[in-house]
Design an enzyme around this catalytic site. Structure first.
Site, PDB file in Angstrom:
ATOM      1  N   HIS A 646       0.854  -1.184   0.000  1.00  0.00           N
ATOM      2  CA  HIS A 646       0.000   0.000   0.000  1.00  0.00           C
ATOM      3  C   HIS A 646       0.890   1.235   0.000  1.00  0.00           C
ATOM      4  CE1 HIS A 646      -3.127   2.833   1.306  1.00  0.00           C
ATOM      5  NE2 HIS A 646      -4.004   1.928   0.902  1.00  0.00           N
ATOM      6  N   HIS A 647       0.476   2.277  -0.726  1.00  0.00           N
ATOM      7  CA  HIS A 647       1.313   3.480  -0.835  1.00  0.00           C
ATOM      8  C   HIS A 647       1.523   4.148   0.524  1.00  0.00           C
ATOM      9  CE1 HIS A 647       3.483   6.535  -2.836  1.00  0.00           C
ATOM     10  NE2 HIS A 647       2.812   6.547  -3.968  1.00  0.00           N
ATOM     11  N   SER A 648       0.651   3.899   1.489  1.00  0.00           N
ATOM     12  CA  SER A 648       0.830   4.483   2.814  1.00  0.00           C
ATOM     13  C   SER A 648       2.036   3.892   3.527  1.00  0.00           C
ATOM     14  CB  SER A 648      -0.429   4.282   3.667  1.00  0.00           C
ATOM     15  OG  SER A 648      -0.686   2.904   3.853  1.00  0.00           O
ATOM     16  N   ASN A 790       6.645   8.095   3.403  1.00  0.00           N
ATOM     17  CA  ASN A 790       6.389   8.907   2.218  1.00  0.00           C
ATOM     18  C   ASN A 790       6.884  10.321   2.453  1.00  0.00           C
ATOM     19  OD1 ASN A 790       4.319   7.419   0.152  1.00  0.00           O
ATOM     20  ND2 ASN A 790       4.011   6.705   2.259  1.00  0.00           N
TER      21      ASN A 790
END
Length: 937
Positions: A646-648, A790
């Site tokens: 997941h990008h998180s 991120n």
């Protein structure tokens, strides 16, 4: 052949038996010899013949008495077995060979198939996938064994011969019987004739008499063994496995059946009565279906384990299911709940129970033997679909007596095509295990179901229908062969030797306990709008394929090196506040590591089709947010390995930081690698998290942020089609040289190539080539920032597509990028700084609107990530290519480049509703890259 010094029988599960086959040698030189009675079926096939002969009075009372006496005394010698076999064959005397073959087929469908062990069926399938030479070796006759072999796709049988003279059975054996030493001799002769390497081969049996048979090979397995065979297995150290009994129904089964049927019919009647108050027959039927499905399943003891349930929301659609059991009616009612009708054979129209239910639900009754009538009966279904009512249909046309998938008929596909609605495949794995095709009672248990992504029928033609049908049937076969829960995946942690290095600390990657505002926005947005899912994935091509167990071990080691791999997200109460990372106490590697095999020919397109489906599937939000897929069978003796997160969890640069630290620079195992301990599980109270964050958030959130948030909630026009993957390669040095010749960087050259490629694509499709909204990330990482997580902002460039000169495009891109980097905060399309502290306290639907606003105005997102400049390996296998694929949070295409060992590997993800010809777009992007490369001379 085997090692007699071992003295412990090892209990194995079905998963271990199959994993052992998958990890072993492949090819036809490896034999897989299966006993039949008691090993592949629960009981004895001769019983079905004996019952038939008794009912038809075709066995003499004296012969029956001798058979019973021999059975009571026990068959302990070759003489006993021969006497018993001769007695049973006498009933066949005077009957033609064709008649006996037909009888065998009929009894297999009516009786024997219901006693097949599903575990045995799947084990045979595993050997067939490994291209082994599979043989059913049985003391029974071909009339008993051949129908089962044909149903299983097994080409070879070794059986006791029956004497046939002029096409008529004499009632006597036709040669040596395959019992004890006779079966072992037959296996040795077969192996010599067919070039079978017996030390590498497998044999399976349950019988005490089959010890000589099992000892003919190097990999004997005792299945459901009797006492003597179990003792022998302990002596030799053979694996022992026991399959679940296909027992006759007991009192509890009868009670579950009565209660389940009563619950389904009673629930349906109650729902219809309550729904009738609305005056809508459709609403009444839907309520009845919902109540019937819920009550029937609860009272019948039937539970569902569903993968891909999110695809059931596609309405209207034609829902296909593989039909194994009468239980499928209950399963579909519980799955779909309402808003659908179905198709049934005409005989059910007058059934005293379900006939009335089906007529109320406007089920189409078809005559399976009258093609014209069947086609006409389906015509109202097309109209129902156009009115928004879905259709449920079994493309096989009837229930299968075995787990095998039958051929698909065309009716369902014609209906979907005419109504212009998608097809949603529902794959049912084991309903036949709870209620066999011919059974009248059910066993309580869990039915495994996989709902596959919808298949659009837009643009289908009658001439291409067979191809579409085979492709969808292939999805069923692939799913059944590689079930999501297949394989235990359990790997024991490596314990360093006492004289080796001490346990090492894990990597300091992704160590933050809480999500930052950007990660919170990405995490929360997709819970309200699945179109905003932000799965990121990496496809690696491996040469040669790695050993499966070593690959599992590499995952287990990585999960200790990177604690984030064992952490799940815990939301505060009401999902208000900051999501927190907590080590999952129930972490199970098998839920994250999966394995499939491509069907022949194993093309790159087939690999991308599987990986794009894997990448787009949403994560289960109560588990760690990563998964991997090992894909065997790629052409050229290679394999694919896809990993998604997941990008998180991290951005692209954070992923590269991790990749460099986890991938090896050599194929050999490093005995001095660090060995962190397994992270300790932790718990977090949702209420405690909520209370602990309230005070800080109130102090930190300015009211201006809430006002700014309100201003972002405009109407968003987002796309929402399926994902489609393509890949493009270009030498790193060539692309750099071309960009440099025009005064730009590698990233500038990529952006200019993308703009040129889209210009070509627009021209191909007659679309205006004015401006292209190109979004790209700008890293905010400094060398002192912690790794993982991120750290980026975003910029958007209104690129002029009409510019045909690649050098001029590079110059324009270069100027914009320099300005954007100098003032990244001003042009950022990411979470506004004033709004960031408030994001954790906004409801998920609001966050999704804010998050969608950030990228939905972009036509294409482009990202360039510096990769690994040298060869790297995973589990001993060299990684030849790495293709990154980003998500599509509202944009039409995501194009990502990663450099790997001198090559630029470009992954292209497109929205199928926005980019209708993704293959052409890939070709146009190649042309755009060629333009830039040509600048370098």
């Amino acid at each position: 052949m085997s090692n007699p010094s071992q003295s412990v029988a090892v209990p194995w599960s079905e998963e271990q038996l199959i994993a052992d086959v998958e990890a072993g040698p492949e090819g036809p030189q490896v034999g897989a010899f299966f006993d039949f009675d008691g090993t592949l079926i629960d009981g004895y096939s001769l019983s079905a013949f004996a019952r038939y002969h008794l009912r038809s009075m075709q066995i003499a009372p004296a012969d029956l008495g001798q058979m019973l006496l021999t059975g009571i005394q026990g068959v302990t010698s070759e003489e006993d077995f021969e006497r018993f076999t001769v007695l049973s064959m006498r009933a066949w005397a005077g009957r033609s060979e064709d008649e006996l073959a037909e009888l065998g087929e009929r009894l297999f469908v009516q009786a024997i198939s219901g006693s097949l062990y599903p575990e045995g069926w799947r084990l045979v399938e595993a050997h067939r996938r490994a291209k082994h030479t599979v043989v059913l070796a049985s003391s029974a006759t071909r009339f008993q064994v051949e129908p089962a072999a044909r149903a299983m796709g097994v080409e070879h049988i070794l059986v006791s011969p029956v004497e046939i003279v002029n096409g008529i059975c004499t009632g006597r054996p036709g040669g040596p019987l395959l019992w004890r030493a006779g079966k072992a001799a037959a296996v040795r002769a077969f192996a010599e004739e067919h070039g079978i390497e017996r030390p590498q081969s497998y044999a399976y049996s349950n019988g005490n008499e089959d010890v000589p048979f099992l000892r003919t090979v190097g990999r004997p397995r005792a299945i459901n063994p009797g006492r003597h065979l179990a003792e022998t297995a302990r002596h030799y150290g053979w694996p022992v496995a026991r399959f679940r009994s296909r027992r006759r129904p007991g009192a509890s089964d009868i009670a579950h059946t009565v209660a389940g049927v009563a619950g389904m019919l009673g629930g349906f009647a109650t729902g219809v009565a309550l729904g009738a108050v609305t005056g809508s027959r459709r609403e009444a039927v839907d309520l009845g279906t919902t109540l019937g499905g819920e009550l029937g399943s609860v009272l019948g003891g039937v539970r569902l384990d569903v993968h891909g349930a999110e695809h059931l929301a596609t309405r209207p659609a034609v829902f296909l299911f593989n039909h194994q059991s009468q239980l499928d009616v209950l399963i579909l009612a519980k799955l779909l709940r309402g808003g659908f009708t179905g198709v049934a054979k005409k005989e059910l129209a007058h059934d005293p129970g379900f006939g009335l239910v089906f007529r109320l639900a406007d089920v189409a009754f078809v005559d399976r033997h009258d093609h014209a009538q069947a086609v006409k009966a389906l015509e109202p279904a097309v109209q129902k679909l156009r009115e928004g009512i879905s259709l449920v249909i079994a493309p096989e046309g009837t229930r299968s007596p075995t787990p095998a998938l039958g051929p698909f008929k065309k009716g369902a596909f014609h209906v979907a095509m005419q109504a212009d609605v998608p097809i949603v495949p529902i794959v049912i794995r084991n309903s036949g295990e709870l209620m066999w095709r011919g059974a009248t009672t059910l066993h309580a248990g869990t039915v495994q179901v996989a709902v596959l992504p919808p298949v659009s029928t837009a643009g289908w033609t009658v001439g291409e229908l067979d191809e579409h049908i085979e492709r969808i049937r292939g999805q069923y076969l692939t799913t059944l062969a590689n079930w999501p829960s297949h394989g235990s995946g359990q790997v024991t942690a490596t314990v360093p030797a006492s004289d080796g290095p001490p346990p090492a600390p894990p990597l300091d990657w992704g160590a933050s306990r809480h999500m930052n505002p950007l990660e919170t926005a990405m995490w929360r947005a997709e819970s309200a709008d699945p179109r905003l899912r932000v799965n990121v994935s990496l496809l690696e091509l491996l040469d040669p394929p790695p050993d499966w167990n070593r690959l599992l071990g590499a995952h287990e080691w990585a999960s200790r090196m990177v604690p984030r791999m064992r952490q799940r997200v815990v939301e505060p109460t009401l999902a208000l506040g900051t999501p927190t990372w907590v080590t999952d106490p129930d972490f199970d590697l098998s839920q994250h590591v999966h394995r499939v095999r491509l069907p022949a020919p194993g093309s790159m397109r087939q690999l991308l089709d599987i990986v794009q489906e894997f990448a787009a599937t949403p994560f289960e939000r109560d588990r760690p947010l990563w998964a991997s897929l090992f894909v065997e069978g790629l052409t050229g003796g290679r394999a694919g390995f896809a990993i998604k997160s997941h990008h998180s969890v991290t951005d692209g640069l954070g992923a590269v930081q991790l990749m460099i630290r986890l991938h090896s620079r050599t194929a050999e195992h490093d005995p001095l690698r660090p060995e962190p301990p397994v992270p300790e599980a932790a718990e977090a109270s949702r209420a405690g998290l909520f209370a602990g964050q309230v005070a800080d958030a109130v102090r930190a959130t300015p009211t201006a942020a809430l006002r700014q948030g309100a201003g972002l909630l405009g109407a968003l026009a987002r796309r929402g089609g399926d994902w489609h993957f393509e890949v493009v390669d270009v030498p790193l040095a060539d692309l750099k040289a071309g960009a440099k010749a025009a005064g730009g960087s590698l990233n500038d050259g990529l952006l200019a190539a993308v703009i040129g490629g889209f210009r070509r694509y627009h021209e191909q499709h007659g679309a205006p080539d004015d401006r292209l909204a190109v979004g790209f990330p700008i890293s905010l990482r400094s060398k002192d920032d912690p790794q993982g997580g991120n750290r980026f902002t975003g910029a958007k460039f209104a690129a002029p597509m009409a510019e045909r000169d690649p050098a001029a495009r590079i110059a324009a891109v270069r100027q914009f990028v320099l300005n954007a980097r100098a003032a990244s905060a001003a042009v950022a399309d990411t979470v506004p700084s004033a709004l960031a502290p408030a994001l954790g306290w906004l409801p998920a639907p609001v966050v999704s609107r804010v998050s969608g606003r950030l990228t939905s105005t972009n036509d294409v997102q482009v990202s360039s990530i510096p990769g690994v400049p040298y060869p790297v390996y995973i589990a001993g296998s060299r990684i030849t290519h790495m293709y990154p694929f980003g998500p599509l949070p509202g944009c039409a295409a995501m194009i990502t480049l990663i450099s790997h060992d001198g090559e630029c590997c470009i992954g292209i993800n497109t929205d199928t509703l926005a980019i209708t010809d993704p293959g052409q777009l890939a070709e146009d992007l190649r042309a755009g890259l060629d333009e830039v490369v040509a600048l370098g001379g």
